[in-house]
Design an enzyme around this catalytic site. Structure first.
Site, PDB file in Angstrom:
ATOM      1  N   SER A 218      29.548   7.503  34.271  1.00 18.06           N
ATOM      2  CA  SER A 218      30.666   6.687  34.735  1.00 18.06           C
ATOM      3  C   SER A 218      30.243   5.260  35.051  1.00 18.06           C
ATOM      4  CB  SER A 218      31.278   7.321  35.987  1.00 18.06           C
ATOM      5  OG  SER A 218      30.270   7.586  36.949  1.00 18.06           O
TER       6      SER A 218
ATOM      7  N   HIS B 147      33.368   8.617  28.260  1.00 19.68           N
ATOM      8  CA  HIS B 147      33.583   8.808  29.703  1.00 19.68           C
ATOM      9  C   HIS B 147      34.964   9.398  29.962  1.00 19.68           C
ATOM     10  CE1 HIS B 147      34.433   6.993  33.892  1.00 19.68           C
ATOM     11  NE2 HIS B 147      33.867   8.174  34.018  1.00 19.68           N
TER      12      HIS B 147
ATOM     13  N   GLU C  70      37.281   6.676  28.226  1.00 16.07           N
ATOM     14  CA  GLU C  70      36.664   5.393  27.890  1.00 16.07           C
ATOM     15  C   GLU C  70      35.586   5.621  26.836  1.00 16.07           C
ATOM     16  OE1 GLU C  70      36.815   2.564  31.818  1.00 16.07           O
ATOM     17  OE2 GLU C  70      35.318   4.163  31.819  1.00 16.07           O
TER      18      GLU C  70
ATOM     19  N   ASN D 156      35.991   2.396  36.661  1.00 13.87           N
ATOM     20  CA  ASN D 156      35.227   2.413  37.897  1.00 13.87           C
ATOM     21  C   ASN D 156      34.834   1.027  38.379  1.00 13.87           C
ATOM     22  OD1 ASN D 156      35.304   5.151  38.519  1.00 13.87           O
ATOM     23  ND2 ASN D 156      33.680   5.608  37.060  1.00 13.87           N
TER      24      ASN D 156
END
Length: 293
Positions: A121, A142, A154, A192
């Site tokens: 992440s 991800h 992602e 994130n």
């Protein structure tokens, strides 16, 4: 060279790994789920069955689809079990040295044309790829948590990732019924990079006494229409994972605004990691969660 992904390996049978295995098997792919612990594999398979059963109850899938998905998943405690996979997705703890060791052991048994992916992440895909024997066939895939419910994945190319690997990965994610957001290889990528500083700021708000746990979560749920408060979400993600991502941001971007809140560090040092340890910003050991501050 075109890459056909028919068999997928997943390293790690925890929350993310069993979710990835779940959606891949449900999409008709053969899946090999790897973990070093037989107990963790058993628990992971039980979670997959439970989550598939909930989808049956909600009439999202049929019971036949549940049974067929379970039949497509085999588990293994040895890397050799991943040898003939077309794609292997690592979903281990968010620690770079652990991931590097996994990739070293994996590449020793994996067929030369297989794609290796990380579900990291936050960690540099380029740097992880450089620790393998196939940086051109390495990519970041991800998934969001919980994998069966979240629509987004992602995709992150390392500097060496070739077009065939990227195209095959896009096709794989699309087959799972997920939507793709392509991110450049910067610390924490897109989701994130935005989400974790918000959570970290919520922890600072608690640390500085601006509000208590319930007030902070209620403020963001009712005032910003977030489905979960940031502290509740931190517990769901895992406070150790939150801290690891903030450390990657702080070190990778060298900006003090990404400094992990000392209270987050203290909770992790105490082993209060959220839901998975039954204590974090909430205590989950009773009938309902109770704030710990």
């Amino acid at each position: 060279m075109a890459v056909m992904i028919k068999k997928v390996g997943v390293i790690g049978s925890g929350q993310m790994g069993n979710g990835i295995a779940h959606v891949a098997a449900l999409a008709g792919l053969d899946v090999v789920l790897y973990d070093v612990s037989a107990d963790r594999l058993k628990s992971g398979m039980a979670t997959i069955n439970g989550n598939l059963s909930r989808q049956v109850v909600k009439k999202i899938i049929s019971d036949d689809a549940r049974k067929q998905a379970l039949d497509r998943i085999v588990s293994t405690e040895t890397m050799d079990g991943l040898a003939d996979c077309d794609l292997v997705i690592e979903s281990a703890v968010e620690k770079e040295e652990i991931k590097r060791k996994i990739f070293h052991d994996l590449c020793a048994v994996l067929k030369p044309d297989a794609i290796v992916a990380s579900n990291t992440s936050s960690i540099s895909i380029t740097r992880l790829a450089a620790s393998t024997d196939r940086p051109e066939r390495f990519i970041g895939i991800h998934f969001m948590n919980p994998v069966p419910l979240m629509e987004l994945v992602e995709l992150i190319r390392g500097i060496a990732t070739d077009d065939a690997t990227f195209d095959a990965s896009k096709e794989f994610v699309t087959k799972l019924g997920k939507q793709i957001a392509v991110s450049e290889d910067f610390p924490a990528f897109i989701v994130n990079r935005i989400l974790l500083p918000m959570i970290n700021e919520a922890i600072y708000t608690l640390y500085e006494g601006v509000g208590n746990v319930e007030a902070i979560d209620a403020a963001m749920k009712l005032g910003a229409h977030h489905p979960m408060g940031p502290l509740e979400l931190a517990d769901f993600i895992g406070l150790d994972t939150c801290l690891s991502i903030m450390q990657v941001l702080h070190e990778g971007l060298a900006d003090s605004k990404y400094r992990p809140c000392p209270l987050l560090v203290k909770y992790v040092e105490a082993g209060w990691l959220g839901r998975k340890t039954q204590r974090g910003f909430y205590d989950y050991r009773g009938d309902k969660p109770v704030p710990t501050r």
